[in-house]
Design a protein around this motif. Sequence first.
Motif, PDB file in Angstrom:
ATOM      1  N   VAL A 228     -17.717  42.456 -36.111  1.00  0.00           N
ATOM      2  CA  VAL A 228     -16.302  42.085 -36.005  1.00  0.00           C
ATOM      3  C   VAL A 228     -16.043  41.403 -34.679  1.00  0.00           C
ATOM      4  O   VAL A 228     -15.483  40.313 -34.613  1.00  0.00           O
ATOM      5  CB  VAL A 228     -15.401  43.329 -36.173  1.00  0.00           C
ATOM      6  CG1 VAL A 228     -13.930  42.950 -35.950  1.00  0.00           C
ATOM      7  CG2 VAL A 228     -15.607  43.949 -37.546  1.00  0.00           C
TER       8      VAL A 228
ATOM      9  N   SER B 284     -17.911  51.738 -34.917  1.00  0.00           N
ATOM     10  CA  SER B 284     -17.218  51.237 -36.104  1.00  0.00           C
ATOM     11  C   SER B 284     -15.767  50.935 -35.750  1.00  0.00           C
ATOM     12  O   SER B 284     -15.231  51.459 -34.763  1.00  0.00           O
ATOM     13  CB  SER B 284     -17.285  52.271 -37.232  1.00  0.00           C
ATOM     14  OG  SER B 284     -16.547  53.428 -36.880  1.00  0.00           O
ATOM     15  N   ALA B 285     -15.128  50.106 -36.554  1.00  0.00           N
ATOM     16  CA  ALA B 285     -13.743  49.701 -36.279  1.00  0.00           C
ATOM     17  C   ALA B 285     -12.806  50.900 -36.280  1.00  0.00           C
ATOM     18  O   ALA B 285     -11.904  51.001 -35.437  1.00  0.00           O
ATOM     19  CB  ALA B 285     -13.307  48.666 -37.315  1.00  0.00           C
ATOM     20  N   SER B 286     -13.001  51.855 -37.206  1.00  0.00           N
ATOM     21  CA  SER B 286     -12.101  53.018 -37.276  1.00  0.00           C
ATOM     22  C   SER B 286     -12.267  53.920 -36.062  1.00  0.00           C
ATOM     23  O   SER B 286     -11.289  54.460 -35.534  1.00  0.00           O
ATOM     24  CB  SER B 286     -12.370  53.813 -38.559  1.00  0.00           C
ATOM     25  OG  SER B 286     -13.697  54.299 -38.575  1.00  0.00           O
TER      26      SER B 286
ATOM     27  N   GLN C 197     -22.994  42.770 -40.255  1.00  0.00           N
ATOM     28  CA  GLN C 197     -21.888  41.890 -39.881  1.00  0.00           C
ATOM     29  C   GLN C 197     -21.176  42.480 -38.672  1.00  0.00           C
ATOM     30  O   GLN C 197     -21.031  43.699 -38.554  1.00  0.00           O
ATOM     31  CB  GLN C 197     -20.908  41.737 -41.034  1.00  0.00           C
ATOM     32  CG  GLN C 197     -21.524  41.096 -42.274  1.00  0.00           C
ATOM     33  CD  GLN C 197     -20.565  41.060 -43.444  1.00  0.00           C
ATOM     34  OE1 GLN C 197     -19.440  41.559 -43.347  1.00  0.00           O
ATOM     35  NE2 GLN C 197     -20.996  40.485 -44.554  1.00  0.00           N
TER      36      GLN C 197
ATOM     37  N   ILE D  82     -18.360  45.910 -32.171  1.00  0.00           N
ATOM     38  CA  ILE D  82     -17.531  46.541 -33.204  1.00  0.00           C
ATOM     39  C   ILE D  82     -17.968  46.010 -34.565  1.00  0.00           C
ATOM     40  O   ILE D  82     -18.049  44.788 -34.773  1.00  0.00           O
ATOM     41  CB  ILE D  82     -16.029  46.242 -32.974  1.00  0.00           C
ATOM     42  CG1 ILE D  82     -15.644  46.496 -31.509  1.00  0.00           C
ATOM     43  CG2 ILE D  82     -15.179  47.064 -33.923  1.00  0.00           C
ATOM     44  CD1 ILE D  82     -15.973  47.891 -31.027  1.00  0.00           C
ATOM     45  N   VAL D  83     -18.264  46.935 -35.471  1.00  0.00           N
ATOM     46  CA  VAL D  83     -18.689  46.547 -36.817  1.00  0.00           C
ATOM     47  C   VAL D  83     -17.797  47.264 -37.834  1.00  0.00           C
ATOM     48  O   VAL D  83     -17.203  48.305 -37.531  1.00  0.00           O
ATOM     49  CB  VAL D  83     -20.168  46.919 -37.071  1.00  0.00           C
ATOM     50  CG1 VAL D  83     -21.082  46.181 -36.111  1.00  0.00           C
ATOM     51  CG2 VAL D  83     -20.388  48.419 -36.976  1.00  0.00           C
ATOM     52  N   PRO D  84     -17.697  46.723 -39.052  1.00  0.00           N
ATOM     53  CA  PRO D  84     -16.950  47.440 -40.096  1.00  0.00           C
ATOM     54  C   PRO D  84     -17.586  48.805 -40.370  1.00  0.00           C
ATOM     55  O   PRO D  84     -18.790  48.984 -40.186  1.00  0.00           O
ATOM     56  CB  PRO D  84     -17.073  46.505 -41.313  1.00  0.00           C
ATOM     57  CG  PRO D  84     -17.395  45.165 -40.748  1.00  0.00           C
ATOM     58  CD  PRO D  84     -18.184  45.411 -39.509  1.00  0.00           C
ATOM     59  N   ASP D  85     -16.750  49.750 -40.814  1.00  0.00           N
ATOM     60  CA  ASP D  85     -17.250  51.108 -41.058  1.00  0.00           C
ATOM     61  C   ASP D  85     -18.473  51.119 -41.969  1.00  0.00           C
ATOM     62  O   ASP D  85     -19.441  51.844 -41.728  1.00  0.00           O
ATOM     63  CB  ASP D  85     -16.146  51.971 -41.688  1.00  0.00           C
ATOM     64  CG  ASP D  85     -15.035  52.263 -40.686  1.00  0.00           C
ATOM     65  OD1 ASP D  85     -15.102  51.704 -39.572  1.00  0.00           O
ATOM     66  OD2 ASP D  85     -14.122  53.038 -41.016  1.00  0.00           O
ATOM     67  N   LYS D  86     -18.444  50.311 -43.034  1.00  0.00           N
ATOM     68  CA  LYS D  86     -19.543  50.313 -44.001  1.00  0.00           C
ATOM     69  C   LYS D  86     -20.817  49.670 -43.452  1.00  0.00           C
ATOM     70  O   LYS D  86     -21.874  49.809 -44.043  1.00  0.00           O
ATOM     71  CB  LYS D  86     -19.113  49.583 -45.275  1.00  0.00           C
ATOM     72  CG  LYS D  86     -18.014  50.315 -46.052  1.00  0.00           C
ATOM     73  CD  LYS D  86     -17.674  49.572 -47.330  1.00  0.00           C
ATOM     74  CE  LYS D  86     -16.598  50.315 -48.123  1.00  0.00           C
ATOM     75  NZ  LYS D  86     -16.245  49.586 -49.377  1.00  0.00           N
ATOM     76  N   GLN D  87     -20.699  48.948 -42.323  1.00  0.00           N
ATOM     77  CA  GLN D  87     -21.853  48.264 -41.747  1.00  0.00           C
ATOM     78  C   GLN D  87     -22.487  49.050 -40.596  1.00  0.00           C
ATOM     79  O   GLN D  87     -23.497  48.616 -40.038  1.00  0.00           O
ATOM     80  CB  GLN D  87     -21.421  46.882 -41.216  1.00  0.00           C
ATOM     81  CG  GLN D  87     -20.952  45.918 -42.285  1.00  0.00           C
ATOM     82  CD  GLN D  87     -22.098  45.250 -42.999  1.00  0.00           C
ATOM     83  OE1 GLN D  87     -22.994  44.711 -42.385  1.00  0.00           O
ATOM     84  NE2 GLN D  87     -22.086  45.308 -44.333  1.00  0.00           N
TER      85      GLN D  87
END
Length: 442
Positions: free
Chosen positions: A298, A344-346, A296, A312-317
């Motif tokens: 972002v 990642s987003a973070s 997924q 940009i992707v979520p950390d878990k992705q």
Amino acid sequence: MKSDFYAAITQIASERGIPKEAIIDVMERALVSAYRRLLGPNPPAIDVVVKLDPVSGVARVYAEKQVVDEVYDERFEIDLEAARRIKPDAQIGEAVLVESTPRDFGRIAAQTAKQVVLQGIKDIERNYIYSEFEDREGELLTATVQRNNGPRGNVILELGKAEAIIPPKEQVANDRYYHGQRLKVYLMEVKKDERGPRLIASRAHKNLILRLFEMEVPEIYNGAVEIKSIAREPGLRTKVAVAARQEGIDPVGSCVGMRGIRIQNIVNELNGEKIDVVQWSSDPREYIANALSPAQVVEVHLNDHEHTALVIVPDKQLSLAIGKEGQNVRLAAKLTGWRIDIKSASVLLEEERAAAEARAEAEAEQMAIEAELAMASVETRVVQPDGTILYRGHRYGPLGSDLVGKTVQVRATSQKIFIYYNDRLFASYILLEGGQVVPDEE
């Protein structure tokens, strides 16, 4: 009743899969050569035709002869009376075609026919095979493995009467080739050389994927769904971008099929190679996001000048987006044509926070310098012959030969010295109390 000759010709044609007419044509041309040899070492340039009866096998020779008053050589000449029995309006000096079959030509014809069968049939077969496949480059073919010459050798395939090879670079590491195995191949190239047609097939070409989808998905075959791009790492994973050319059609669903049956048939043919079917889009951001499926996304930031994309992707992705050994992002880049960087987003948030802090520090430092400069006194210095100025016991420069002898203005803060010429900042240096003067790297 048909002769043994006719039966033999028919059997050869049937076994070899070539027309009877082609065999007879080759035999007739061979018999022309045989007759010319009978004429001697230096025969004149005459026209010779051999007609072979396809039923009886009897060969008749028709040779060109010159019409003359008196015949000296019956091989090349004919008198006027005999010529007019063949051609009523024949004249002296004219050439007429006369049956000139030698007495023992039947034996010569039989020997020649045997040689043609032994030596010439292969050439006919090769030409027939080439004509059959020369227009089939780029097609999907079903072949049978004859033999495998090992991991660094060719795989030999049987294609009906023809033989094809899969070179090592067109083989897939996951495939296991064994005698009698039936598999789909992509016909890359058809070449003609002295040994006959050379058919080069591939299991690694990305167009093999295209042809398999055309075979399994009717919507692609009839043009309702279009394959826009294919990125493949043979034997491992493939990404396919598809778009609908008719309203109301789901391109991805059409390719996957009910309960995934269509895509599963293709995967099975490729011995388990993973295939991702994604939606193509004219919007690069949406297309790149789709290409990174199953991860997924972002947001996507594009740099059109460098043709790069920051995703940009979520950390878990993150690990899913990158894929094993970077495979997913690598294939997505090949599919879309964009160089892709994933964060990642973070991490992005951390970088933005650090950048904001650095900007704030730089702005505070600049404000402090400007405040000091506003309070600093202005002094003048003359540029020395070596291009430097002397300030508080240290030399600063060089400023350039064009300023030698000129007067410049100097203002100093607690950390730097600023040199102006004609009210324009010309240079700045770190202000040192002792030791070597170091130019300001900023």
